[in-house]
Design an enzyme around this catalytic site. Structure first.
Site, PDB file in Angstrom:
ATOM      1  N   ASP A 422       0.867  -1.158   0.000  1.00  0.00           N
ATOM      2  CA  ASP A 422       0.000   0.000   0.000  1.00  0.00           C
ATOM      3  C   ASP A 422       0.913   1.220   0.000  1.00  0.00           C
ATOM      4  O   ASP A 422       2.102   1.095   0.265  1.00  0.00           O
ATOM      5  CB  ASP A 422      -0.843  -0.063   1.277  1.00  0.00           C
ATOM      6  CG  ASP A 422      -1.694   1.150   1.439  1.00  0.00           C
ATOM      7  OD1 ASP A 422      -2.254   1.593   0.439  1.00  0.00           O
ATOM      8  OD2 ASP A 422      -1.801   1.651   2.564  1.00  0.00           O
ATOM      9  N   LYS A 423       0.402   2.359  -0.339  1.00  0.00           N
ATOM     10  CA  LYS A 423       1.275   3.510  -0.330  1.00  0.00           C
ATOM     11  C   LYS A 423       1.102   4.333   0.941  1.00  0.00           C
ATOM     12  O   LYS A 423       2.034   4.474   1.730  1.00  0.00           O
ATOM     13  CB  LYS A 423       1.005   4.403  -1.550  1.00  0.00           C
ATOM     14  CG  LYS A 423       1.999   5.526  -1.693  1.00  0.00           C
ATOM     15  CD  LYS A 423       1.706   6.400  -2.878  1.00  0.00           C
ATOM     16  CE  LYS A 423       0.478   7.277  -2.664  1.00  0.00           C
ATOM     17  NZ  LYS A 423       0.652   8.292  -1.634  1.00  0.00           N
ATOM     18  N   GLU A 694      -7.749  15.389   7.862  1.00  0.00           N
ATOM     19  CA  GLU A 694      -8.633  16.327   8.537  1.00  0.00           C
ATOM     20  C   GLU A 694      -7.866  17.145   9.545  1.00  0.00           C
ATOM     21  O   GLU A 694      -7.999  18.367   9.604  1.00  0.00           O
ATOM     22  CB  GLU A 694      -9.739  15.547   9.258  1.00  0.00           C
ATOM     23  CG  GLU A 694     -10.814  15.055   8.325  1.00  0.00           C
ATOM     24  CD  GLU A 694     -12.053  14.607   9.087  1.00  0.00           C
ATOM     25  OE1 GLU A 694     -11.930  14.378  10.303  1.00  0.00           O
ATOM     26  OE2 GLU A 694     -13.094  14.496   8.460  1.00  0.00           O
ATOM     27  N   PHE A 736     -17.900  10.801   5.480  1.00  0.00           N
ATOM     28  CA  PHE A 736     -17.088  10.400   4.336  1.00  0.00           C
ATOM     29  C   PHE A 736     -17.320   8.931   4.021  1.00  0.00           C
ATOM     30  O   PHE A 736     -17.458   8.114   4.919  1.00  0.00           O
ATOM     31  CB  PHE A 736     -15.612  10.613   4.683  1.00  0.00           C
ATOM     32  CG  PHE A 736     -14.685  10.242   3.576  1.00  0.00           C
ATOM     33  CD1 PHE A 736     -14.374  11.162   2.592  1.00  0.00           C
ATOM     34  CD2 PHE A 736     -14.133   8.981   3.512  1.00  0.00           C
ATOM     35  CE1 PHE A 736     -13.521  10.825   1.566  1.00  0.00           C
ATOM     36  CE2 PHE A 736     -13.285   8.637   2.479  1.00  0.00           C
ATOM     37  CZ  PHE A 736     -12.976   9.566   1.503  1.00  0.00           C
ATOM     38  N   LYS A 760     -16.208  18.727   1.093  1.00  0.00           N
ATOM     39  CA  LYS A 760     -14.760  18.562   0.945  1.00  0.00           C
ATOM     40  C   LYS A 760     -14.555  17.174   0.366  1.00  0.00           C
ATOM     41  O   LYS A 760     -15.172  16.224   0.833  1.00  0.00           O
ATOM     42  CB  LYS A 760     -14.137  18.655   2.329  1.00  0.00           C
ATOM     43  CG  LYS A 760     -12.656  18.377   2.394  1.00  0.00           C
ATOM     44  CD  LYS A 760     -12.206  18.371   3.849  1.00  0.00           C
ATOM     45  CE  LYS A 760     -12.475  17.033   4.491  1.00  0.00           C
ATOM     46  NZ  LYS A 760     -12.055  16.936   5.882  1.00  0.00           N
ATOM     47  N   THR A 882      -2.325   1.439  -4.808  1.00  0.00           N
ATOM     48  CA  THR A 882      -2.785   2.540  -3.978  1.00  0.00           C
ATOM     49  C   THR A 882      -4.111   3.068  -4.479  1.00  0.00           C
ATOM     50  O   THR A 882      -4.482   2.894  -5.628  1.00  0.00           O
ATOM     51  CB  THR A 882      -1.742   3.682  -3.974  1.00  0.00           C
ATOM     52  OG1 THR A 882      -2.297   4.780  -3.281  1.00  0.00           O
ATOM     53  CG2 THR A 882      -1.354   4.102  -5.368  1.00  0.00           C
ATOM     54  N   ASP A 884      -4.634   6.236  -4.342  1.00  0.00           N
ATOM     55  CA  ASP A 884      -4.372   7.622  -4.700  1.00  0.00           C
ATOM     56  C   ASP A 884      -4.423   7.822  -6.202  1.00  0.00           C
ATOM     57  O   ASP A 884      -4.389   6.879  -6.980  1.00  0.00           O
ATOM     58  CB  ASP A 884      -2.982   8.022  -4.207  1.00  0.00           C
ATOM     59  CG  ASP A 884      -3.075   8.701  -2.861  1.00  0.00           C
ATOM     60  OD1 ASP A 884      -4.211   8.896  -2.405  1.00  0.00           O
ATOM     61  OD2 ASP A 884      -2.029   8.992  -2.283  1.00  0.00           O
ATOM     62  N   ARG A 959      -5.510   4.351  -7.937  1.00  0.00           N
ATOM     63  CA  ARG A 959      -6.966   4.442  -7.890  1.00  0.00           C
ATOM     64  C   ARG A 959      -7.615   3.065  -7.803  1.00  0.00           C
ATOM     65  O   ARG A 959      -8.625   2.792  -8.424  1.00  0.00           O
ATOM     66  CB  ARG A 959      -7.494   5.142  -9.139  1.00  0.00           C
ATOM     67  CG  ARG A 959      -7.134   6.603  -9.203  1.00  0.00           C
ATOM     68  CD  ARG A 959      -8.383   7.444  -9.062  1.00  0.00           C
ATOM     69  NE  ARG A 959      -8.085   8.863  -9.183  1.00  0.00           N
ATOM     70  CZ  ARG A 959      -8.032   9.688  -8.152  1.00  0.00           C
ATOM     71  NH1 ARG A 959      -8.227   9.224  -6.932  1.00  0.00           N
ATOM     72  NH2 ARG A 959      -7.788  10.954  -8.316  1.00  0.00           N
ATOM     73  N   ASN A 988      -8.457  -0.615   4.135  1.00  0.00           N
ATOM     74  CA  ASN A 988      -8.600  -0.930   2.715  1.00  0.00           C
ATOM     75  C   ASN A 988      -7.569  -1.947   2.238  1.00  0.00           C
ATOM     76  O   ASN A 988      -7.623  -2.418   1.128  1.00  0.00           O
ATOM     77  CB  ASN A 988      -8.515   0.351   1.877  1.00  0.00           C
ATOM     78  CG  ASN A 988      -7.224   1.095   2.127  1.00  0.00           C
ATOM     79  OD1 ASN A 988      -6.564   0.856   3.139  1.00  0.00           O
ATOM     80  ND2 ASN A 988      -6.842   1.950   1.225  1.00  0.00           N
TER      81      ASN A 988
END
Lengths: 1342, 341
Positions: A422-423, A694, A736, A760, A882, A884, A959, A988
């Site tokens: 994972d990143k 956050e 979220f 956000k 990841t 991201d 992603r 995750n």
């Protein structure tokens, strides 16, 4: 007196069938709460206990009871095939025609093995029993009806339906529905660290219908029925409803439930009713115990155990046929030494052959290594112990060390081929630092911030010397903002928080920061961008001015307005909880409760026009006035608490508004000094956030004087420059989730009275939702902002920053009313609530107005690039998976050296066509995004995908969803048949961790889910290097060698008897006394191999880390290849031949008797086996010496005692005085000297080849690095052995080399350079052309 | 929960837990290995030579008397069912056979190590426990009872006891002079004194202790009358019986019959012609076995055996050869190294 029992109805509707069988069939059961229950338990039995059918709170995690232990444990042990086999053999001994040994004696090994395992199980179970008992006897307050008060009871006496009073810092004994709380907001704060490891506080709410109770909760007046779902293990879900006597139903959610094991914080007192108790609590249902996996090595071993069975059968069959023929040759003439059957009749050769077959199975049983399984378990436990104990895998900062959660796959660590990482949180620290932002299309680069971060690193490198004040002074001058002094001070105090700082300070810092989630000094210290700070100040003063003059706020320029909204969004659009630092768990309370909008009626009442016109002003102003007054009230109320002082200083600004104003306008306050600067520091509020992003944003906003000072379920208080404290009425929080990738809050703006939605979320989502208004000027501006922001977002991503977009939306009353209706329906729905809420959120978050975007840096963990480089040199393929976005991921990948700038990168996106590179470059990186991955994982494409991925040096999947991560791992594991390791830190990654052969969890910032699912838990990513390269290698090589040695040892010993069969008419006779035969494995030869299997180091830890290439031996299973089993078998047979025939010939033509001849053979076998182990042992510690000496002494002691103990016993061998006589026989000693040496000569020669291999790698590496010309000459065949040896000696290599070794090495390199290079994975492609060789050497020396 | 300032989970920093125990790595350099190999090799060669010479000095005289060949003097005895057959074998010694001379009988192809044969005895009976006289253990089956009488000593081993007897005559001036065999002390001391026990005499009569039992099927005499010449050499303590009961390891074996130590023969057997008179009772042809007698003297390491000496020589030479090869390699490449430097 009529009993007035309230009733609870707990109907458990079926979700999981797990525990349903224990329920009494019916869907619903009416249960009465246990009012009538006094301390005595007799009433429970009396039959009037309405909830008696539910599990009580007594927990029992033990497997056995006193009575059931023996049968149950035996039953479990017989699940192991080997045990059944050995019992079968032992029982076979009781059959007279086939027995080989005394039946009682034959039982000994099986009984021994079974009892060792049983004792281990018993001990474990006893420990569980002890801890159960301790937990069961904890105290808690339970309401007793008879005494009309709460009385202390043991946890185990708590029943479903009991009312429990909980005080601050108490641990919950069961899953409790919160009915009352001393907190004025009717909240209860809990810490769930024991459940999920998250250290931040969580709020739980009193059941809605009990909120309004002003008076203290009275259990006697409780008369409702609760229906809820069946016990299940989902921590994040609880559904049910409470039915009041008047028939009203109220929904129950997870926010009402307090889970067993959590700790009550910040709440003086809470009362609840027990819903699930004991084993039905969610905590217990989640407790699955350790996981059992089977390692690759063990799978391989089992194949060879199977081969052993085959060999055994072949040997038995051979003997049986031999015996049949032997019998047959005598025909009808019975020799005098033949013994007839008990009936006096002859047995036919065939029948006696069949009997003999069974006998031989008994005699040769040692071939199946009974003690191997036990030994492996012992060795693994020791290995786990050593891994646990490693200082280098211990993180002082968090006081955590590596945990092995799966005890039996340590050796898999040495065989990994693919790492899936994972990143976020794994490669990076997951400590977010606010770096840059863009508001309304204007970028604020926060250069000072970047400088400060750079400074941290500088300070790190300079270490202690910078502690002196002198070093910081110039910096203070260079910074012009009013924060400079503070910042410099901080930098002083915080640089020691960095890992490289002094240990003692790091320790202190870690203890301080332990109490607060996600608030490292890094993310707290933000130097505001001066330009933006000016704007914020400007905006605040304008607003103040306008409010003062009752002007409409929309006259403020839109960009200032955006700035203002941007910071409000940063401050309130989150779920951060505020606490004060000195008492970390004390919530800062300032305001009285106002009930939130919960019903339509309420809404209509509160939003009636009259209220909107006249009341709104008054309410807004009143909210402000109450702010001031209430905050002062809070002050006075806090005087009693230790934090009062700090609170007072915090409120300085209100007491002296002039100073505050002055401070705000003048860049540098005139009377600013360090003492004052440090004072606010001390009392600053702490923020507890669910995610580090956050926290980073809230701290960033605070740097601009927009601080979050209080959060309640229905309101958020924000302190703004000039405006002071503003209280936003918090109407809704739409949390979220990973599908929406955003969160929103709905508030009523205190200044404009508008219903405003602040959102956000991830830029990809938000940018799609932003809809510029249609009217021209505004729309044009928005489009422009959109365009600019998108540019900046790309820029941020290119810098490796995590981007978030901030947007807002203003709702008209009608819109809001319409949405609220649906939303309330969704909230009160009992089934499908989550889905309905999701849809409701989607409806709200549309047509947004973009405010800006933020860039947050997630710093790399220490040593990540080095670790990745080392792992890669070890031949491990590293894939990063990841969630991201692509640009961020690629940048992090560059930063951690996963991707190389020289590499050609293939990017696979769903839009772009796959372009197979025509001339495959050596170094290739693959980047693939989530959507493309979905296609690539399709059945039809997966082979192609793998083919491309395999040819790449690194693969990066961006992603990707958790499911995709696990699918990738599964695909690689199954298709490529490789060993996979998955490492991650968050929820995750759990699925990926579970799918991989070895799952590693990082016990970092994101809670414990990953750790709970993992086999190994590491405090930091860089420890992976030592775990794999050193411990993995050791565990693997130790265990592999031990297993091979076991096979060898047993085969060698059994073969001795097999050879003897040729000289005893294949009659199953053994020259080795049955005692030696049975205890040889268990006692005489057991200890040295355990010591070697636990402690041996083939290569030192330093070398293993310096030369990651050595790890490849494990990847290729070089320590234990299938052929090695056979080589060992052949060696075993050879050695047994020597051990058999040296005594055979030495005693040929003598009057030696059976056991005087057999005992030396046993002794020789023991010596040979031990010497063999000695050859295999690479490092000798005193423990090795002791264990070998112990083995030999033990053998002779046992033999001497045994042979002297009883003249007439131990039939048939009856070895009285045999050993004693042998010790007086010179022949015995002569044989003892020569046999082991003769037996081990071939092995010793072979060993040199294998040692040579390892040493060659070391040598090649070192010589290539240091004296490349020597090798160059060699490779060009220009080097004779002589000059080679000279070089060798000259450069005094670390390894002392055998001359034979040098010679062999020379030959080795001379003859087969190509294969070596391939084998050693140095990437050498041997070529005789000079240029190529140069190239290779350049590669190597890099 | 945790007291501050304490690292609860910190591992112990000891050599053992950190796997840093001082260790010796047997990476032998040439400087150690060459002398070591030479030393071992020379020692082995020394031992080998000593063993070989010792073994060479041992004299062995073997005489096969199975009588398979028609020319053999015992041919007529080897036939079936000839009771009390006696045959004679002549041999001559050209020089003095140094004493003490051990006299063995040897059997080949005889499986005393056969598994069922090995268990076929009753240790309690043999230790003189009379309760087992009347009720032998079942191991002895099928030689447990004979005609419903318990067999003492029971079992296959005892039943198959070797019953050939030998007399040795030295031919002096045409007349035979018997060379006495000393049958005492040929069994293990522990067997004779501890392991085997005769039953205590009943009413002063040793034979009465065996009342109610019968002799083994193949025996001609009862256990208590094995040696009529020496009362103490009877029962289970008969030396020949003890020797027989100690089972041989291999199918070709020899067992001690007696030593020639007495009187004129204390120096050994003088050169001359000898006649061995054999009372041929034991059938071996049925299982293809052979019988022989062996005269041998012994050394400190037992009987004649050249194997061990040769083995030591071979292994010792191998070591020396290895050492020399290493030395050559070392000498050739080590010393130029020094010159270079």
């Amino acid at each position: 007196k009529k009993k007035r029992d309230a009733t609870i109805e707990l109907s458990k509707w079926s979700e999981e069938g797990k525990r349903q069988t224990r329920r009494h069939g019916g869907q619903r059961k009416t249960k009465m709460s246990n009012f009538a229950r006094a301390l005595s338990t007799t009433r429970r039995i009396g039959g009037d206990n309405p909830n008696r059918h539910y599990a009580n709170n007594k927990i029992k995690t033990t497997k056995y009871t006193l009575l059931s232990f023996i049968p149950k444990n035996l039953f479990e042990q017989f699940h192991r095939f080997a045990n059944v086999y050995f019992v079968f053999i032992a029982l076979l001994n009781f059959v007279p025609v086939v027995n080989a040994f005394q039946p009682e004696l034959a039982l000994a090994p099986v009984v021994f093995i079974l009892s060792v395992t049983a004792i281990k199980d018993l001990w474990e179970d006893y420990r569980r029993h002890r801890s159960d008992k301790e937990i069961n006897h904890l105290d808690c307050l339970v309401y007793s009806r008879s005494e009309r008060c709460y009385v202390e009871q043991y946890w185990k006496e708590v029943r479903v339906g009991d009312f429990i009073r909980l005080r601050c810092n108490e641990i919950l004994p069961a899953d409790v529905l919160l009915l009352s709380s001393s907190d004025p907001d009717r909240l209860c704060h809990i810490e769930t660290a024991t459940l999920d490891g998250e250290t931040n506080l969580k709020q739980r709410q009193v059941v809605r219908s009990f909120i309004d109770l002003d008076a203290e909760f009275d259990p006697l007046k409780y008369n409702s029925v609760i229906e809820c779902e069946k016990p299940n293990n989902d921590l994040n879900r609880f559904r049910g409803y409470i039915i009041h006597r008047n028939g009203r139903r109220d929904g129950l959610y997870k926010d009402n439930l307090l889970l067993r094991g959590c700790t009550i914080r910040n709440t003086e007192e809470a009362v609840g009713i027990v819903i699930y108790a004991g084993h039905e609590t969610k905590a217990m249902l989640n407790n699955n115990g350790p996981r059992y996996k089977r390692s690759k090595l063990e799978r391989q071993m089992n194949v060879d155990v199977f081969w052993c069975v085959i060999i055994l059968l072949v040997m038995c069959l051979f003997s049986a046929i031999g015996h049949g023929l032997w019998m047959y040759q005598y025909g009808d003439k019975r020799p005098v030494f033949d013994v007839l059957s008990p009936e006096g009749t002859d047995l036919s050769p065939v029948v006696s052959a069949i009997y003999l077959f069974l006998t031989m199975i008994i005699v040769f049983q040692v071939l199946i290594p009974i003690s191997l399984f036990v030994s492996i378990e012992i060795v693994k436990i020791c290995q786990v112990f050593f891994i646990h104990q490693d200082m280098e895998l211990y993180d002082e900062e968090t006081d955590s060390h590596l945990q092995c959660r799966a005890l039996n796959i340590t050796e898999d660590l040495g065989q990994m081929q693919y790492i899936f990482s994972d990143k976020t949180g794994t490669l990076t620290e997951n400590k977010m630092v606010f770096r840059r932002c863009t508001v309304a299309g204007v970028e604020y680069s926060h250069d000072a911030n970047a400088r400060r971060l750079a400074m941290y690193q500088e300070v790190d490198s300079e270490e202690e010397e910078c502690l002196s004040h002198g070093g910081t002074l110039p910096r203070r001058e260079s910074l012009c903002s009013q924060h400079s002094g503070k910042v410099v001070l901080r930098s002083q105090s915080t640089k020691s928080h960095r890992r490289t700082g002094s240990r003692a300070e790091a320790k202190r810092a870690s203890i301080l920061s332990k109490h607060t989630a996600f608030s490292s000094p890094m993310e707290k210290d933000i130097t505001p961008d001066p330009q933006l700070l000016d704007k914020v100040n400007d905006c605040g003063s304008q607003m103040e001015f306008m409010r003062f003059h009752s002007q409409l706020l929309n006259q403020i320029p839109p960009d200032l307005c955006d700035v203002f909204d941007f910071f409000i969004a940063l401050t309130i659009c989150n779920t951060v909880v505020v606490s004060s630092p000195n008492q970390p768990r004390q919530k800062v309370r300032r305001f009285e409760l106002k009930s939130p909008v919960k019903t339509i009626e309420d809404f209509i009442k509160r939003f009636t026009p009259s209220r909107l016109t006249s009341g709104s002003n008054s309410s807004s102003s009143s909210s402000l006035t109450t702010n001031r007054s209430s905050s002062q009230r809070a002050c006075s109320s806090m005087l009693s608490s230790p934090s009062a002082e700090s609170t007072l200083t915090k409120l300085n600004e209100e007491h002296f508004p002039g100073q505050g104003l002055q401070q705000a306008f003048s860049p540098v306050p005139p009377n600013y000094d360090q003492a004052k600067a440090s004072a606010p520091d001390k009392c600053e509020l702490r923020y507890e956030a669910e995610s580090p992003d956050e926290a980073a944003l809230v701290y960033a906003a605070r740097a601009y004087k927009c601080s979050l000072v209080g959060r309640l379920p229905d309101q958020v208080t924000v302190e703004l420059p000039h405006l002071g404290k503003l209280t936003f009425e918090l109407l809704h929080t739409l949390g979220f989730d990973s599908t929406r990738k955003r969160m929103s809050v709905v508030v009523r703006h205190p200044l404009t009275e508008q219903i405003t939605v602040y959102t956000k979320g991830a830029d990809s989502v938000i940018m799609d939702l932003v809809r510029p208004p249609s009217d021209d000027s505004k729309g044009k501006r928005q489009r422009k902002i959109l365009f600019k922001t998108q540019n900046y977002l790309n820029l941020y991503a290119a810098d490796g920053l995590r981007t978030l977009c901030i947007a807002k939306k203003v709702l008209s009353k009608e819109e809001y009313a319409g949405w609220l209706r649906c939303h309330l329906e969704a909230e009160t729905a009992i089934q499908g609530r989550e889905e309905l809420l999701f849809e409701s959120a989607l409806r709200l978050e549309t047509d947004l107005h973009l405010l800006g975007a933020t860039g947050i840096e997630d710093r790399l963990q220490d040593g990540v690039p080095e670790t990745i480089a080392a792992l890669r040199r070890a031949g491990l393929q590293i894939w990063v998976l990841t969630g991201d976005k692509q640009e961020t991921a690629i940048n992090i990948a560059y930063a951690c050296k996963l991707l190389d700038p020289e590499e050609e990168i293939i990017t696979l996106n769903a839009e772009s066509q796959v372009q197979p590179n025509p001339f495959l470059v050596h170094r290739l990186g693959l980047v693939i995004d989530g959507r493309t991955l979905a296609y690539a994982l399709d059945k039809s494409l997966e082979d192609k995908f793998l083919a491309v991925a395999r040819s790449c040096r690194s693969v990066l999947c961006c992603r990707s969803t958790p499911l995709q991560k696990s699918m990738v791992v599964k695909l690689v594991r199954n298709k490529l048949k490789v060993m996979t390791l998955a490492i991650g830190d968050g929820a995750n990654d759990v699925s990926m961790i579970q799918v991989a052969d070895v799952g590693v969890g990082i016990s970092g910032q994101e809670g414990m889910q990953a750790v709970m699912a993992s086999d190994f838990a590491l405090p930091r990513f860089q420890y992976l290097q030592k775990l794999l390269l050193v411990h993995g290698h050791w565990c693997y090589s130790r265990l592999a060698n031990m297993i091979l040695y076991f096979f060898y040892k047993n085969a060698m010993f059994v073969a001795l008897i097999f050879w003897y069969q040729f000289y005893c008419g294949f009659s199953g006779s053994a020259m080795i006394d049955q005692w030696y035969l049975i205890f040889f494995n268990l006692m005489f030869s057991a200890f040295p191999q355990l010591i070697t299997g636990t402690l041996d180091k083939d290569v030192s830890a330093e070398t293993l880390q310096e030369l990651p290439q050595l790890y490849m031996s494990g990847q290729n299973s070089e320590e234990y290849k299938p052929y090695m089993f056979w080589m060992n078998m052949i060696d075993a047979f050879y050695q047994s031949l020597i051990c058999f025939f040296i005594p055979y010939f030495a005693y040929a033509d003598s009057n030696v008797d059976l056991f005087t001849w057999g005992t030396p053979i046993t002794t020789l076998a023991l010596f040979t086996i031990l010497l063999h182990l000695g050859i295999e042992t690479k490092t000798w510690t005193w423990m090795n010496w002791t264990s070998i000496a112990f083995s030999i002494v033990l053998f002779f002691m046992v033999a001497l005692c045994y042979n002297a103990s009883c003249p007439t016993c131990y039939s048939p061998s009856n070895p009285y005085w045999t050993m004693e006589r042998l010790l007086g026989d010179p022949l015995f000693y002569l044989m003892c000297i020569i046999t082991p040496i003769a037996a081990l000569l071939p092995r010793y020669a072979l060993l040199h080849l294998t040692v040579l291999r390892t040493l060659t790698i070391v040598f090649m590496y070192e010589s290539v690095c240091k004296y490349s010309f020597c090798l160059l000459a060699l490779m060009l065949n220009e080097c004779s052995f002589g000059s080679f040896a000279i070089q060798f000696q000259n450069y005094g290599l670390l390894i002392k080399f055998h001359v034979i070794g040098v010679f062999g090495l020379w030959l080795f390199i001379k003859i087969i350079p190509g294969p070596i290079c391939r084998d050693f994975g140095l990437g050498l492609s041997y070529s005789k052309t000079q240029t190529n060789t140069r190239q290779v050497l350049q590669d190597l020396t890099q | 929960m945790k007291s501050e300032g304490e690292f609860v989970n910190q591992p112990d920093n000891t050599a053992f837990t950190q796997q840093r125990l001082p260790a010796w790595q047997p990476m032998l350099s040439a400087g150690i290995v060459i002398p070591l190999f030479t030393l071992i090799g020379l020692a082995f060669i020394g031992i080998g030579v000593a063993l070989f010479i010792t073994s060479q000095n041992i004299k062995v005289q073997e005489l096969d008397y199975t009588g398979t060949a028609t020319s053999s003097p015992c041919f007529q005895c080897s036939g079936l069912s000839i009771q009390n057959c006696t045959c004679e074998r002549n041999f001559s010694l050209s020089e003095l056979f140094e004493g003490p001379v051990f006299f063995y009988y040897g059997l080949s192809n005889y499986y005393q190590n056969y598994r069922q044969y090995g268990v076929s005895k009753d240790d309690y009976q043999l230790s003189g426990d009379t309760t087992y006289f009347l009720k032998p253990q079942s191991y002895c089956s099928p030689y447990q009872y004979s005609n419903n009488k318990p067999i003492v000593p029971c079992g296959s081993i005892a039943n198959s006891m070797f019953n050939d007897t030998f007399r040795l005559y030295l031919l002096v001036n045409g007349s035979r002079k018997q060379v006495p065999f000393d049958g005492k002390g040929i069994a293990w001391w522990t067997d004779y004194n501890i392991k085997y026990r005769n039953p205590s005499p009943v009413n002063g009569s040793f034979a009465a202790a065996f009342d109610g039992t019968t002799k083994p099927v193949n025996w001609q005499k009862s256990a208590y009358e094995l040696d009529p010449t020496d009362q103490a050499n009877n029962g289970f303590l008969n030396q020949d019986f003890l020797v027989w009961m100690r089972r041989a390891a291999l199918p070709n074996f020899r067992k001690l019959y007696g030593r020639i130590t007495g009187g004129d023969y204390s120096q050994g057997l003088p050169a001359g012609n000898y006649t061995l008179q054999i009372s041929y009772n034991y059938p071996v042809l049925s299982f293809g076995g052979t019988k022989k007698v062996v005269f041998s003297n012994v050394s400190w390491m037992g009987g004649k055996n050249q194997f061990l000496g040769i083995a030591y020589l071979v292994i010792g030479s191998l070591c020396v050869v290895m050492a020399i090869v290493m030395l050559i390699v070392y000498a050739k490449y080590k010393f130029p190294d020094n010159d270079d430097a």
